[in-house]
Design a protein around this motif. Structure first.
Motif, short mmCIF file in Angstrom:
data_model
loop_
_atom_site.label_atom_id
_atom_site.label_comp_id
_atom_site.label_asym_id
_atom_site.label_seq_id
_atom_site.Cartn_x
_atom_site.Cartn_y
_atom_site.Cartn_z
N ASP A 59 28.14 -35.42 -10.33
CA ASP A 59 27.45 -35.35 -11.62
C ASP A 59 26.51 -34.16 -11.71
N GLY A 60 26.19 -33.57 -10.56
CA GLY A 60 25.27 -32.45 -10.56
C GLY A 60 25.03 -31.97 -9.15
N ALA A 61 24.00 -31.13 -9.02
CA ALA A 61 23.69 -30.54 -7.72
C ALA A 61 22.22 -30.15 -7.71
N GLU A 62 21.81 -29.42 -6.71
CA GLU A 62 20.43 -28.93 -6.66
C GLU A 62 20.44 -27.56 -6.00
N ASN A 63 19.73 -26.62 -6.65
CA ASN A 63 19.67 -25.27 -6.11
C ASN A 63 18.66 -24.45 -6.92
N ASN A 64 18.56 -23.17 -6.57
CA ASN A 64 17.68 -22.26 -7.28
C ASN A 64 18.42 -21.57 -8.43
N ALA A 65 17.67 -20.94 -9.33
CA ALA A 65 18.25 -20.34 -10.53
C ALA A 65 19.27 -19.24 -10.22
N PRO A 66 18.99 -18.29 -9.31
CA PRO A 66 20.00 -17.26 -9.03
C PRO A 66 21.33 -17.82 -8.55
N SER A 67 21.30 -18.92 -7.81
CA SER A 67 22.55 -19.53 -7.35
C SER A 67 23.29 -20.21 -8.50
N VAL A 68 22.54 -20.83 -9.42
CA VAL A 68 23.17 -21.47 -10.59
C VAL A 68 23.88 -20.42 -11.44
N VAL A 69 23.24 -19.26 -11.58
CA VAL A 69 23.82 -18.20 -12.42
C VAL A 69 24.97 -17.50 -11.72
N VAL A 122 21.94 -17.66 6.34
CA VAL A 122 22.20 -19.05 6.00
C VAL A 122 20.93 -19.69 5.47
N SER A 123 21.09 -20.83 4.83
CA SER A 123 19.94 -21.62 4.43
C SER A 123 19.29 -22.25 5.67
N ALA A 124 17.98 -22.41 5.61
CA ALA A 124 17.28 -23.12 6.68
C ALA A 124 17.81 -24.55 6.81
N GLY A 125 18.33 -25.11 5.72
CA GLY A 125 18.91 -26.44 5.77
C GLY A 125 20.14 -26.49 6.65
N THR A 126 20.97 -25.46 6.59
CA THR A 126 22.14 -25.38 7.46
C THR A 126 21.72 -25.15 8.91
N MET A 127 20.71 -24.32 9.10
CA MET A 127 20.21 -24.08 10.46
C MET A 127 19.69 -25.35 11.11
N ALA A 128 19.20 -26.29 10.29
CA ALA A 128 18.65 -27.53 10.83
C ALA A 128 19.70 -28.35 11.57
N ASN A 129 20.98 -28.14 11.26
CA ASN A 129 22.05 -28.84 11.98
C ASN A 129 22.27 -28.27 13.37
N PHE A 130 21.72 -27.09 13.64
CA PHE A 130 21.90 -26.42 14.91
C PHE A 130 20.61 -26.37 15.73
N VAL A 184 24.83 -31.94 -2.26
CA VAL A 184 23.78 -31.37 -1.43
C VAL A 184 24.44 -30.58 -0.30
N MET A 185 23.65 -29.74 0.35
CA MET A 185 24.13 -29.09 1.57
C MET A 185 24.35 -30.16 2.64
N ASN A 186 25.10 -29.77 3.66
CA ASN A 186 25.30 -30.68 4.78
C ASN A 186 24.05 -30.63 5.67
N ASP A 187 22.99 -31.21 5.13
CA ASP A 187 21.67 -31.19 5.76
C ASP A 187 21.08 -32.59 5.63
N MET A 229 28.98 -31.05 0.38
CA MET A 229 30.20 -30.24 0.27
C MET A 229 29.81 -28.78 0.31
N SER A 230 30.78 -27.92 0.60
CA SER A 230 30.49 -26.50 0.64
C SER A 230 30.21 -25.99 -0.77
N PHE A 231 29.39 -24.95 -0.85
CA PHE A 231 29.00 -24.39 -2.14
C PHE A 231 30.21 -23.84 -2.90
N GLY A 232 31.17 -23.30 -2.16
CA GLY A 232 32.36 -22.73 -2.78
C GLY A 232 33.24 -23.75 -3.49
N GLU A 233 33.13 -25.02 -3.11
CA GLU A 233 33.94 -26.07 -3.72
C GLU A 233 33.25 -26.73 -4.91
N LEU A 234 31.98 -26.36 -5.15
CA LEU A 234 31.18 -27.12 -6.10
C LEU A 234 31.57 -26.94 -7.54
#
Length: 327
Positions: free
Chosen positions: A205-215, A89-97, A170-173, A190-195
């Protein structure tokens, strides 16, 4: 209805996989949300192969990618109760736990890649990984997830001012939400799968992420601008549930940790290669790559650091990270 479906999946997984340890072999289920084309998925497969090799076939990791077992948060919940053994998971998601992970979502936390890995592979990183044990989530290693930047459909972002009024996924972070709102945008978790559909239909209008995820997600098909503001270097985390971890003997734990460390070395190589290739690909697809005024983003998000310093635990972590190896 979605929650009911998730609970049914949890029951099914628990019945199917909760008893997978015998004298001959131990099998651990690992679920994650990334597509199979993603470099981190390939690193996870390398991890599974290494665990199998280290143990002479006595330890098997079964990998379920592409959100087959649920979203990041849902799979983490399954890991907590022991229905799934591991996840990425992303560290951002872990921050919720596990609250200490929150510090990694601070914009412009690291001075650069070398500083980031000195933190993540050092004493501070291990402290953060171990902090999840209290919440039944044991972090093994951090994976490279590069830097996160904004990408948009119709409005190019060249300075922090351009974020104002934009709806951005954004992630739920909480840190990511606060960052976008502080810039004047409207953070939309929202979840990445729905984006993809949300971008296509104009929900965001947009999102934020790294290049491999955009591709790998094909978001370049619906977005025209990629703004390399590099606001966070938020790593991924390879996590094993404490319910499963405590069932392993010392040899099995050693095999798993050795495999995790080896997979990090491989993951860094895969990540660098993917970023280089994917940035070239995005340009070829006609996506405009923007090098923005990074100072405007750094200045606009500075209040996040100032507020965090008031927290006795996170403020201390922030100070230690900022001062590590500082000349």
């Amino acid at each position: 209805m979605k929650r009911i479906g998730f609970l049914l999946v949890a029951v099914w997984i628990s019945l199917a996989f909760s008893c997978q340890k015998n004298a001959q072999q131990t099998t651990i289920i690992l679920g994650h949300s990334l597509p199979t084309a993603h470099p981190v998925h390939n690193a996870i497969m390398y991890f599974a192969d290494q665990a199998f090799a280290n143990s002479d076939g006595k330890l098997q990791i079964k990998v379920y990618p592409n959100s087959q077992l649920g979203s990041e948060r849902e799979v983490l919940e399954l890991v907590q109760i022991g229905s799934v053994g591991m996840t990425k998971v992303s560290a951002g998601t872990m921050a919720n736990f596990s609250p200490k992970y929150r510090v990694l979502g601070v914009p412009y936390l690291f001075r650069g890649e070398e500083h980031a890995w000195d933190v993540l592979e050092g004493e501070i990183g291990r402290e953060i990984l171990d902090s999840g044990q209290e919440y039944l989530l044991n972090g093994l290693v951090f994976y490279d997830a590069g830097s996160r930047s904004f990408y948009t459909k119709d409005v190019p972002i060249r300075t922090a001012e351009d974020v104002k009024g934009l709806k951005l996924r954004v992630m739920n972070d909480q840190m990511a939400i606060e960052m976008v709102n502080l810039l004047g945008g409207s953070a939309t978790p929202m979840s990445f799968g729905e984006l993809y559909t949300a971008l296509q239909q104009g929900v965001v209008d947009g999102a934020e992420n790294n290049a491999p995820s955009v591709v790998s997600s094909n978001h370049y098909e619906v977005c025209n601008y990629y703004t390399l503001d590099r606001h966070t270097m938020l790593p991924d985390v390879l996590v094993v549930g404490m319910t499963v971890w405590e069932k392993l003997d010392d040899k099995e734990k050693s095999w798993l940790m050795e495999a995790a460390k080896a997979s990090l070395v491989e993951e860094k190589k895969l990540w660098r290669k993917a970023v280089e290739s994917d940035m070239k690909f995005l340009r070829e697809q006609g996506m405009e790559i923007i090098e923005p005024d990074a100072d405007s983003f750094r200045e606009a998000t500075k209040p996040m650091k100032d507020r965090l310093r008031a927290n006795p635990v996170l403020g201390d972590l922030l100070d230690r990270i900022e001062n590590l190896n500082k000349s």
